[in-house]
Scaffold this active site. Structure first.
Site: not given
Ligand code: 13P
Length: 340
Positions: A46, A136, A219
């Site tokens: 990873r 996030k 987002k």
């Molecule tokens: P994806 O663009 O693969 O949906 O992932 C973005 C992400 O951070 C989801 O929480």
């Protein structure tokens, strides 16, 4: 709360031509990704995979920030440089996923609520000391028969707002991610209605919790046909519906909207973003915070072989460049074949 610093950090993340790499897969999700290329999910594999992306030459032209996972923010490059310092040294902001995942919502069969508020103040302080400038938290909303319920939407919106307020108290820019899933056979119109209801609830809660909107990013999912819907809306329809939905719900005070890719192919995710930016005026920067849509080609090129590292980095640079072009609506399908 240092509002000026939060606003500056948020605006840098959506600087022209740039967007975010979401590399914050939990260890469980990373195992699935590595299983897909028959690579063992060890801490070292990873780490090596993340190092390959974080050191890819030239990507800083199009990548403003990287969202890390708890394990990753504590890891280092082979030369011993901690990942957050390595990224910051390239002008790329280190971020951190701080939710602890979506768990069954008690009393609501089939729906989930995102956890992680307990102890969050202390964890944010530690992540800030490790170099994180943004964070996030992902809420997950499923569309189905009678779903989502108002109770599920309210619980998730409240948690997102509590998270955002705690981040700002810690001097960290919160990315607020309410994801309406594209799983299912629902139409684009249904996705539109659900996304509008979810975003309305989220902004009401952000206000109620006194979140400083200028120091946040959103987002969201795009407004798109369900993956199994027999009628798949075209790129222009998705772009127009998404911007219309956002106009109805997201205050102009929010500096930027960084989309998730959510299961779209890399090319679709780029084409949709470019089409939205080509539509013209909207009050926010429209950018990307893609996970799979940036990484799928990288994993496929790498396959766990050190000898493939340069090709994998080239695949990442290519997607970053295409999405950089999408930031001002100038991405074309020809950019894909030109690289092939
Ligand atoms: P994806 O663009 O693969 O949906 O992932 C973005 C992400 O951070 C989801 O929480």
């Amino acid at each position: 709360m240092d509002r000026d610093r939060l606003e500056r950090t948020a605006r840098l993340l959506v600087a022209p031509g740039k967007g975010i790499l979401a590399a914050d897969e939990s260890t469980g999700t990373m195992k699935k990704r590595l299983d897909g290329i028959q690579v063992a999910s060890t801490a070292e594999n990873r780490r090596a995979y993340r190092e390959l992306m974080f050191t890819a030459p030239g990507v800083e032209a199009h990548i403003s920030g990287v969202i890390l996972y708890d394990e990753t923010i504590r890891q280092s490059a082979a030369d011993g440089t901690p990942f957050p310092r390595l990224l910051a040294g390239r002008g790329i902001a280190p971020g951190i996923k701080v939710d602890t995942g979506a768990k069954p919502l008690a009393g609501f069969g089939g729906e989930v609520v995102t956890e992680g508020l307990d102890g969050l103040r202390e964890r944010l302080a530690e992540y800030r000391d490790l170099g994180a400038t943004f964070a996030k938290w992902r809420a997950v909303i499923a569309i189905g028969d009678g779903l989502p319920t108002a109770g599920c939407v309210a619980a998730n919106a409240h948690a997102l707002a509590r998270y955002a307020a705690l981040c700002q108290d810690a001097g960290i820019v919160p990315i607020v991610e309410p994801e309406v899933l594209m799983d299912g056979d629902h139409t684009l119109e249904r996705c539109d209605a659900v996304t509008e209801a979810v975003l309305s609830a989220v902004y009401a809660e952000l206000r109620a919790q006194r979140v400083h909107l200028e120091g946040t990013l959103l987002k969201p999912n795009m407004v798109i046909s369900g993956q199994a819907c027999p009628v798949q809306a075209d790129v222009r329809t998705v772009a127009e519906a998404t911007v219309r939905c956002l106009r109805r719900t997201v205050p102009g005070a929010v500096p930027g909207i960084v989309f998730l890719s959510g299961g779209q192919t890399p090319e679709q995710a780029t084409a949709h973003l470019s089409a939205m930016n080509a539509l013209g005026t909207h009050p926010w920067e429209l950018s990307f915070s893609y996970g799979r849509a940036l990484q799928q080609p990288v994993l496929q090129a790498w396959k766990g072989q050190a000898a493939n590292a340069a090709a994998a980095q080239a695949a990442f640079r290519h997607r970053a460049r295409c999405n950089g072009a999408a930031r001002d609506g100038t991405y074309t399908a020809a950019m894909e074949s030109a690289a092939a």
